[in-house]
Design a protein around this motif. Structure first.
Motif, short mmCIF file in Angstrom:
data_model
loop_
_atom_site.label_atom_id
_atom_site.label_comp_id
_atom_site.label_asym_id
_atom_site.label_seq_id
_atom_site.Cartn_x
_atom_site.Cartn_y
_atom_site.Cartn_z
N ALA A 235 15.09 135.05 104.87
CA ALA A 235 16.12 134.11 104.40
C ALA A 235 15.50 133.06 103.49
N PRO A 236 16.27 132.66 102.48
CA PRO A 236 15.72 131.63 101.58
C PRO A 236 15.55 130.32 102.31
N PRO A 237 14.63 129.55 101.96
CA PRO A 237 14.39 128.27 102.62
C PRO A 237 15.59 127.32 102.48
N VAL A 238 15.90 126.57 103.49
CA VAL A 238 17.04 125.65 103.52
C VAL A 238 16.59 124.26 103.06
N ASN A 239 17.43 123.67 102.16
CA ASN A 239 17.15 122.31 101.70
C ASN A 239 17.85 121.34 102.65
N SER A 240 17.11 120.77 103.57
CA SER A 240 17.70 119.91 104.59
C SER A 240 18.32 118.66 104.00
N ASP A 241 17.78 118.16 102.93
CA ASP A 241 18.35 116.96 102.31
C ASP A 241 19.74 117.23 101.77
N GLU A 242 19.89 118.40 101.14
CA GLU A 242 21.19 118.76 100.59
C GLU A 242 22.21 118.92 101.69
N VAL A 243 21.79 119.54 102.81
CA VAL A 243 22.71 119.74 103.92
C VAL A 243 23.14 118.40 104.50
N ASN A 244 22.22 117.51 104.66
CA ASN A 244 22.56 116.19 105.19
C ASN A 244 23.53 115.45 104.26
N ARG A 245 23.36 115.57 102.95
CA ARG A 245 24.25 114.90 101.99
C ARG A 245 25.67 115.42 102.12
N ILE A 246 25.79 116.76 102.24
CA ILE A 246 27.13 117.35 102.33
C ILE A 246 27.82 116.90 103.61
#
Length: 292
Positions: A235-246
């Motif tokens: 699986a592609p790596p998850v951008n935790s910062d982006e998830v938190n922003r959403i």
């Protein structure tokens, strides 16, 4: 033969009884009982009766195993006569009884050795000591235990174990030669070879087991390989910062909508409405066209 003018066959029951008294019961059964009848012209006819119930057979008619047993039985029965041979009253008679006419006079009755034509010597055998010894060697001699011999009444002749006690050469003995240095050297490689063979056996056995294992593993249908499973793509790596922003944006939007009245609230932020079936089937969408 006769001793003191009395034939051995006459009143032999007395001799048999004395033998059994000195040597043990049934020892005299080695000698068949003679039944003597005199015919015209002084000719004697002798019938021999054994105490054993079986058909008599000559030693030459027996197989090797039975003949060995009969010969051993004969030697043992002669050995049992030692006390009678040493007796002053009957010893000479028993020694004369050990003479037999020929080899056929020794028979087997079942598993027992029996002497017939005992107390008889051909004229040639009585002509000299050497002739007597030769006759004994061919007949009773091979079965005589040590120190025992038939006798000729009135003669000092004796044949011990088939050989004369005096005047004749002793029998030839087979002498095994002692090993020489050369023979010892020849024997050494053989011993070394046997030693090498002794420790090569375990190695050969292990090699055989290992080879059998390889053959078993390579043989079709014996070795089961595990089925290769399809590899999963990473699986592609998850951008935790982006998830938190959403998530923060949605929380802020939900807080804003909660401050509004029910009619003004945007329900899309909560996801699609769930239909519990209480309102019945949904009405079909109106067909596209001019408005009526």
């Amino acid at each position: 033969m006769a001793i003191a003018g009395k034939p051995l066959w006459r009143d032999c029951e007395t001799a048999f009884a004395r033998i059994d008294e000195l040597c043990g019961d049934n020892t005299s059964r080695l000698f068949a009982e003679p039944n003597v009848k005199e015919q015209e012209g002084g000719r004697l006819v002798v019938a021999w009766f054994s105490s054993f119930d079986d058909e008599p057979k000559r030693l030459g008619e027996l197989d090797r195993g039975k003949r060995a047993r009969i010969e051993s039985n004969l030697a043992a029965r002669i050995e049992a006569l030692r006390p009678a041979l040493a007796d002053q009253g009957i010893g000479e008679t028993v020694a004369a009884m050990l003479n037999v006419a020929d080899e056929a006079s020794i028979v087997a009755v079942g598993e027992n050795a029996v002497l017939t034509n005992w107390g008889i010597l051909p004229e040639e055998a009585r002509s000299s000591r050497a002739a007597f010894v030769r006759h004994s060697e061919k007949t009773i001699g091979p079965y005589l235990p040590s120190g025992m011999s038939p006798r000729v009444p009135g003669q000092p002749w004796a044949a011990v174990g088939g050989f004369a006690t005096a005047g004749l050469s002793p029998p030839r003995r087979v002498i095994v030669p002692e090993p020489t240095a050369a023979s010892a050297q020849e024997a050494q490689p053989s011993a070394s070879a046997r030693h090498r063979q002794a420790w090569l056996w375990p190695i050969a056995a292990l090699s055989l087991v290992f080879a059998a294992s390889l053959i078993y593993a390579a043989w079709p249908g014996n070795l089961v390989y595990p089925v290769a499973l399809p590899s999963r793509t990473a699986a592609p790596p998850v951008n935790s910062d982006e998830v938190n922003r959403i998530i923060e944006e949605r929380i802020a939007k939900m807080n804003t909508e909660l401050t509004k009245t029910g009619c003004e609230t945007d329900s899309s932020i909560l996801g699609p409405l769930l239909d519990d079936g209480s309102r019945g089937p949904a009405a079909p969408a109106p067909a596209e066209g001019p408005a009526q």
